[in-house]
Design a protein around this motif. Structure first.
Motif, PDB file in Angstrom:
ATOM      1  N   LYS A  19      53.204 -79.769 -31.614  1.00 23.24           N
ATOM      2  CA  LYS A  19      53.673 -79.814 -30.228  1.00 23.24           C
ATOM      3  C   LYS A  19      52.554 -80.341 -29.338  1.00 23.24           C
ATOM      4  N   ALA A  20      52.809 -81.425 -28.645  1.00 21.29           N
ATOM      5  CA  ALA A  20      51.776 -82.071 -27.833  1.00 21.29           C
ATOM      6  C   ALA A  20      51.365 -81.216 -26.635  1.00 21.29           C
ATOM      7  N   TRP A  21      52.259 -80.424 -26.128  1.00 15.50           N
ATOM      8  CA  TRP A  21      51.981 -79.656 -24.918  1.00 15.50           C
ATOM      9  C   TRP A  21      51.079 -78.452 -25.160  1.00 15.50           C
ATOM     10  N   VAL A  22      50.903 -78.044 -26.407  1.00 12.49           N
ATOM     11  CA  VAL A  22      50.155 -76.821 -26.728  1.00 12.49           C
ATOM     12  C   VAL A  22      48.717 -76.891 -26.223  1.00 12.49           C
ATOM     13  N   VAL A  23      48.031 -77.989 -26.461  1.00  8.27           N
ATOM     14  CA  VAL A  23      46.626 -78.103 -26.062  1.00  8.27           C
ATOM     15  C   VAL A  23      46.500 -78.007 -24.547  1.00  8.27           C
ATOM     16  N   GLU A  24      47.361 -78.725 -23.851  1.00  7.72           N
ATOM     17  CA  GLU A  24      47.299 -78.736 -22.392  1.00  7.72           C
ATOM     18  C   GLU A  24      47.562 -77.352 -21.802  1.00  7.72           C
ATOM     19  N   VAL A  25      48.635 -76.729 -22.201  1.00  7.02           N
ATOM     20  CA  VAL A  25      49.015 -75.430 -21.642  1.00  7.02           C
ATOM     21  C   VAL A  25      48.004 -74.351 -22.021  1.00  7.02           C
ATOM     22  N   SER A  26      47.562 -74.342 -23.274  1.00  2.00           N
ATOM     23  CA  SER A  26      46.591 -73.315 -23.687  1.00  2.00           C
ATOM     24  C   SER A  26      45.259 -73.497 -22.962  1.00  2.00           C
ATOM     25  N   THR A  27      44.854 -74.737 -22.739  1.00  2.00           N
ATOM     26  CA  THR A  27      43.613 -74.988 -21.997  1.00  2.00           C
ATOM     27  C   THR A  27      43.714 -74.438 -20.586  1.00  2.00           C
ATOM     28  N   TYR A  28      44.806 -74.723 -19.916  1.00  2.00           N
ATOM     29  CA  TYR A  28      44.981 -74.206 -18.548  1.00  2.00           C
ATOM     30  C   TYR A  28      44.964 -72.679 -18.535  1.00  2.00           C
ATOM     31  N   MET A  29      45.647 -72.069 -19.499  1.00  2.00           N
ATOM     32  CA  MET A  29      45.712 -70.606 -19.532  1.00  2.00           C
ATOM     33  C   MET A  29      44.342 -69.982 -19.795  1.00  2.00           C
ATOM     34  N   ILE A  30      43.593 -70.540 -20.733  1.00  2.00           N
ATOM     35  CA  ILE A  30      42.273 -69.995 -21.047  1.00  2.00           C
ATOM     36  C   ILE A  30      41.335 -70.185 -19.853  1.00  2.00           C
ATOM     37  N   VAL A  31      41.372 -71.353 -19.232  1.00  2.00           N
ATOM     38  CA  VAL A  31      40.517 -71.594 -18.055  1.00  2.00           C
ATOM     39  C   VAL A  31      40.878 -70.626 -16.935  1.00  2.00           C
ATOM     40  N   TRP A  32      42.159 -70.439 -16.688  1.00  2.00           N
ATOM     41  CA  TRP A  32      42.570 -69.473 -15.665  1.00  2.00           C
ATOM     42  C   TRP A  32      42.060 -68.075 -16.023  1.00  2.00           C
ATOM     43  N   GLY A  33      42.206 -67.683 -17.273  1.00  2.00           N
ATOM     44  CA  GLY A  33      41.748 -66.360 -17.696  1.00  2.00           C
ATOM     45  C   GLY A  33      40.253 -66.179 -17.512  1.00  2.00           C
ATOM     46  N   VAL A  34      39.485 -67.209 -17.865  1.00  2.00           N
ATOM     47  CA  VAL A  34      38.033 -67.126 -17.719  1.00  2.00           C
ATOM     48  C   VAL A  34      37.631 -67.057 -16.247  1.00  2.00           C
ATOM     49  N   LEU A  35      38.211 -67.911 -15.425  1.00  3.52           N
ATOM     50  CA  LEU A  35      37.857 -67.908 -14.001  1.00  3.52           C
ATOM     51  C   LEU A  35      38.302 -66.625 -13.296  1.00  3.52           C
ATOM     52  N   LEU A  36      39.403 -66.051 -13.734  1.00  2.00           N
ATOM     53  CA  LEU A  36      39.830 -64.777 -13.157  1.00  2.00           C
ATOM     54  C   LEU A  36      39.032 -63.611 -13.738  1.00  2.00           C
ATOM     55  N   GLY A  37      38.418 -63.818 -14.890  1.00  2.00           N
ATOM     56  CA  GLY A  37      37.601 -62.779 -15.510  1.00  2.00           C
ATOM     57  C   GLY A  37      36.171 -62.736 -15.002  1.00  2.00           C
ATOM     58  N   ALA A  38      35.706 -63.801 -14.377  1.00  2.00           N
ATOM     59  CA  ALA A  38      34.328 -63.837 -13.873  1.00  2.00           C
ATOM     60  C   ALA A  38      34.038 -62.713 -12.871  1.00  2.00           C
ATOM     61  N   PRO A  39      34.937 -62.430 -11.930  1.00  2.00           N
ATOM     62  CA  PRO A  39      34.667 -61.297 -11.027  1.00  2.00           C
ATOM     63  C   PRO A  39      34.598 -59.949 -11.759  1.00  2.00           C
ATOM     64  N   ILE A  40      35.315 -59.821 -12.852  1.00  2.00           N
ATOM     65  CA  ILE A  40      35.267 -58.582 -13.636  1.00  2.00           C
ATOM     66  C   ILE A  40      33.881 -58.425 -14.249  1.00  2.00           C
ATOM     67  N   ALA A  41      33.356 -59.519 -14.782  1.00  2.00           N
ATOM     68  CA  ALA A  41      32.008 -59.476 -15.353  1.00  2.00           C
ATOM     69  C   ALA A  41      30.984 -59.130 -14.281  1.00  2.00           C
ATOM     70  N   LEU A  42      31.148 -59.658 -13.083  1.00  2.00           N
ATOM     71  CA  LEU A  42      30.234 -59.331 -11.986  1.00  2.00           C
ATOM     72  C   LEU A  42      30.344 -57.852 -11.631  1.00  2.00           C
ATOM     73  N   ARG A  43      31.557 -57.360 -11.557  1.00  2.64           N
ATOM     74  CA  ARG A  43      31.780 -55.947 -11.235  1.00  2.64           C
ATOM     75  C   ARG A  43      31.066 -55.037 -12.232  1.00  2.64           C
ATOM     76  N   ASN A  44      31.082 -55.433 -13.501  1.00  3.81           N
ATOM     77  CA  ASN A  44      30.506 -54.611 -14.566  1.00  3.81           C
ATOM     78  C   ASN A  44      29.062 -54.990 -14.908  1.00  3.81           C
ATOM     79  N   ASN A  45      28.436 -55.817 -14.073  1.00  7.85           N
ATOM     80  CA  ASN A  45      27.058 -56.277 -14.292  1.00  7.85           C
ATOM     81  C   ASN A  45      26.882 -56.928 -15.662  1.00  7.85           C
ATOM     82  N   GLN A  46      27.813 -57.775 -16.042  1.00  6.38           N
ATOM     83  CA  GLN A  46      27.767 -58.390 -17.360  1.00  6.38           C
ATOM     84  C   GLN A  46      27.453 -59.883 -17.321  1.00  6.38           C
TER      85      GLN A  46
END
Length: 156
Positions: free
Chosen positions: A38-65
């Motif tokens: 499926k050609a769309w898998v790479v595109e959609v998974s990349t967007y989801m992982i990037v969103w997850g990482v960018l939304l997780g950065a404040p969590i790491a800051l909160r926990n001093n990580q």
């Protein structure tokens, strides 16, 4: 309120990372077991992982990580650590202001352009919406850290 905010951050970041991982798993299964990539898998998974990482950065800051170099900081006096905590968090606030502002500019430029992603056709302004959103969450965490540092409740 603080626990609710933390819960929402964790659910959002975790959902995107988990969903991205499942999309990748789906792509692997479809490619190697059913010989139907499926050609769309790479595109959609990349967007989801990037969103997850960018939304997780404040969590790491909160926990001093977040990564930091402690060799100098640990050798500072208590008053120097106080100043360093305030300085570091103030720089973080300034960075987040720029990050959020320019992320918002990117979204506002993409919205009227009608640009869409290659395989799926997702409007690119939606893809880039994570920039100001995560920047705002990160900014709020840095403001919280700055307030704690000013009150003498910094990293220690």
């Amino acid at each position: 309120m603080k626990k609710c905010w933390a819960f929402i951050e964790e659910v959002l970041a975790g959902t995107f990372i988990t969903a991205g991982s499942f999309v990748i798993l789906y792509g692997v299964v479809m490619r190697y077991f059913f010989n139907d990539p499926k050609a769309w898998v790479v595109e959609v998974s990349t967007y989801m992982i990037v969103w997850g990482v960018l939304l997780g950065a404040p969590i790491a800051l909160r926990n001093n990580q977040h990564i930091r170099i402690d060799i100098l900081y640990d050798r500072l006096s208590k008053s120097s650590k106080y100043v360093m905590d305030i300085f570091a968090n103030a720089v973080g606030v300034i960075f987040c202001l720029f990050f959020t502002y320019y992320g918002l500019l990117i979204v506002l430029e993409r919205y009227p352009s009608g640009m869409v992603s290659m395989d799926v056709g997702i409007p690119m302004w939606i893809v880039y919406l994570v920039l100001p959103f995560s920047g705002l969450l990160f900014l709020l965490r840095y403001i919280e850290k700055l307030a704690l540092a000013v009150n003498g409740k910094g990293e220690n």
